[in-house]
Design a protein around this motif. Structure first.
Motif, PDB file in Angstrom:
ATOM      1  N   LEU A 146      43.751  38.074  42.647  1.00 55.12           N
ATOM      2  CA  LEU A 146      42.977  37.178  41.793  1.00 55.12           C
ATOM      3  C   LEU A 146      42.288  37.933  40.668  1.00 55.12           C
ATOM      4  N   CYS A 147      42.618  39.212  40.504  1.00 56.05           N
ATOM      5  CA  CYS A 147      42.016  40.042  39.474  1.00 56.05           C
ATOM      6  C   CYS A 147      42.812  39.933  38.173  1.00 56.05           C
ATOM      7  N   GLY A 148      42.145  39.535  37.105  1.00 53.29           N
ATOM      8  CA  GLY A 148      42.785  39.481  35.803  1.00 53.29           C
ATOM      9  C   GLY A 148      43.803  38.379  35.640  1.00 53.29           C
ATOM     10  N   ILE A 149      43.710  37.321  36.455  1.00 49.38           N
ATOM     11  CA  ILE A 149      44.679  36.237  36.336  1.00 49.38           C
ATOM     12  C   ILE A 149      44.257  35.268  35.227  1.00 49.38           C
ATOM     13  N   PRO A 150      45.223  34.664  34.535  1.00 48.99           N
ATOM     14  CA  PRO A 150      44.890  33.700  33.476  1.00 48.99           C
ATOM     15  C   PRO A 150      44.584  32.329  34.080  1.00 48.99           C
ATOM     16  N   SER A 151      43.467  32.220  34.772  1.00 46.76           N
ATOM     17  CA  SER A 151      43.158  31.019  35.546  1.00 46.76           C
ATOM     18  C   SER A 151      42.993  29.776  34.677  1.00 46.76           C
ATOM     19  N   VAL A 152      42.447  29.937  33.474  1.00 46.75           N
ATOM     20  CA  VAL A 152      42.240  28.790  32.588  1.00 46.75           C
ATOM     21  C   VAL A 152      43.587  28.252  32.098  1.00 46.75           C
ATOM     22  N   LEU A 153      44.492  29.133  31.729  1.00 47.53           N
ATOM     23  CA  LEU A 153      45.817  28.703  31.287  1.00 47.53           C
ATOM     24  C   LEU A 153      46.609  28.085  32.429  1.00 47.53           C
ATOM     25  N   ILE A 154      46.483  28.652  33.630  1.00 52.03           N
ATOM     26  CA  ILE A 154      47.174  28.088  34.797  1.00 52.03           C
ATOM     27  C   ILE A 154      46.688  26.664  35.058  1.00 52.03           C
ATOM     28  N   CYS A 165      51.674  35.292  44.133  1.00 50.60           N
ATOM     29  CA  CYS A 165      51.601  33.888  43.720  1.00 50.60           C
ATOM     30  C   CYS A 165      50.229  33.300  44.014  1.00 50.60           C
ATOM     31  N   GLY A 166      49.188  34.093  43.784  1.00 41.88           N
ATOM     32  CA  GLY A 166      47.840  33.626  44.000  1.00 41.88           C
ATOM     33  C   GLY A 166      47.547  33.437  45.479  1.00 41.88           C
ATOM     34  N   VAL A 167      46.532  32.659  45.769  1.00 38.34           N
ATOM     35  CA  VAL A 167      46.197  32.286  47.140  1.00 38.34           C
ATOM     36  C   VAL A 167      46.128  30.763  47.177  1.00 38.34           C
ATOM     37  N   ASP A 168      46.004  30.219  48.371  1.00 38.45           N
ATOM     38  CA  ASP A 168      45.963  28.769  48.494  1.00 38.45           C
ATOM     39  C   ASP A 168      44.826  28.184  47.657  1.00 38.45           C
ATOM     40  N   LEU A 218      48.001  31.052  40.775  1.00 37.00           N
ATOM     41  CA  LEU A 218      49.279  30.347  40.814  1.00 37.00           C
ATOM     42  C   LEU A 218      49.407  29.445  42.031  1.00 37.00           C
ATOM     43  N   GLY A 219      48.519  29.641  43.019  1.00 38.37           N
ATOM     44  CA  GLY A 219      48.495  28.748  44.162  1.00 38.37           C
ATOM     45  C   GLY A 219      48.234  27.300  43.776  1.00 38.37           C
TER      46      GLY A 219
END
Length: 256
Positions: free
Chosen positions: A28-36, A54-57, A61-62
């Motif tokens: 979960l470090c440095g992931i583009p969470s807003v774009l996802i 693929c992220g977490v639940d 990307l989860g």
């Protein structure tokens, strides 16, 4: 030269069903969470995703995985995501596992226009010999298996041929950037984000802090703007929202 897009929704609006997407970050470090999240709300499905994991639940990307939007994943580690395991074993998703260093180099190679390269990683295993289950059928049998790869000997050492990766899009996150797309990444976020950016034909970066062109010292830029097509400035709240995959604490000392 001004690559700023006002909203994440606008930046991902043209990502269509079946698109291939390289996604930066590690855990979960440095992931583009807003774009996802914006892509989740946009509704594209049947996606082919290339990312370390693929992220977490319910996070990273989860979010897309849980909604059934990902048809195929290429990555190195999926052990923190129970829904991924369920979909994979049920034959609902195709998975290409690849060694982590190999994945990083495949992304870099694709971005540099290198079609393939030789590496010793995976020689003597199913990575090279084929037979890794890419997709299971409904009865638990292997519906699609990985093909064998070319192996050659250089100076008495065996190497396996791995293909470079390019994708339709890349989604990444940077700590700082300018309106031209020159980016700086913070610590561990630097591992896969620049490589994913290089692999994408259209790279979209969410950036925590936007500065004026010229404010970034050329020596501190980790990714030049030539690899970035769209820049999405984050609000303070969006930039501050960062999750921890596993929180570990120690017992309090006596008297404290």
């Amino acid at each position: 030269m001004d690559k700023v897009v006002a909203t994440a929704a606008g930046a991902v609006a043209d990502i269509s069903d079946g698109a291939s997407i390289a996604v930066g970050g590690f855990g979960l470090c440095g992931i583009p969470s807003v774009l996802i999240q914006a892509l989740y709300e946009q509704g594209a499905s049947g996606l082919s995703v290339v990312s370390n994991n693929c992220g977490v639940d319910g996070l990273g990307l989860g979010v897309l995985l849980g909604a059934g939007r990902i048809a195929r994943a290429t990555g190195s580690y999926v052990g923190e995501n129970k829904e991924f395991a369920r979909q994979y074993l049920a034959g609902e998703i195709e998975l290409e596992l690849t060694p982590q260093g190999t994945l990083a180099e495949r992304l870099r190679a694709g971005g540099c226009g290198i079609p393939a390269f030789y590496t010793p990683a995976g020689v003597g295993t199913q990575v090279a010999e084929g037979g890794l289950p890419w997709r299971y059928d409904a009865d638990g049998g292997v519906a699609v298996a990985s093909p064998p790869k070319e192996v050659r000997v250089f100076d008495g050492v065996e190497y396996v041929l791995e293909a470079g990766i390019t994708t339709d899009y890349a989604l990444i996150r940077a700590a700082r950037g300018d309106r031209h797309g020159n980016l700086v990444f913070d610590r561990s976020a630097r591992n896969f984000n620049p490589l994913a950016a290089m692999a994408g034909r259209i790279t979209i970066a969410e950036v925590e802090e936007i500065v004026r062109p010229g404010e970034l010292d050329p020596d501190e830029i980790h990714l030049p703007g030539v690899f970035v097509q769209r820049v999405v400035p984050l609000t303070w709240e969006q930039a501050a929202e960062k999750h921890i995959e596993k929180r570990t604490v120690r017992a309090a000392e006596a008297g404290r």
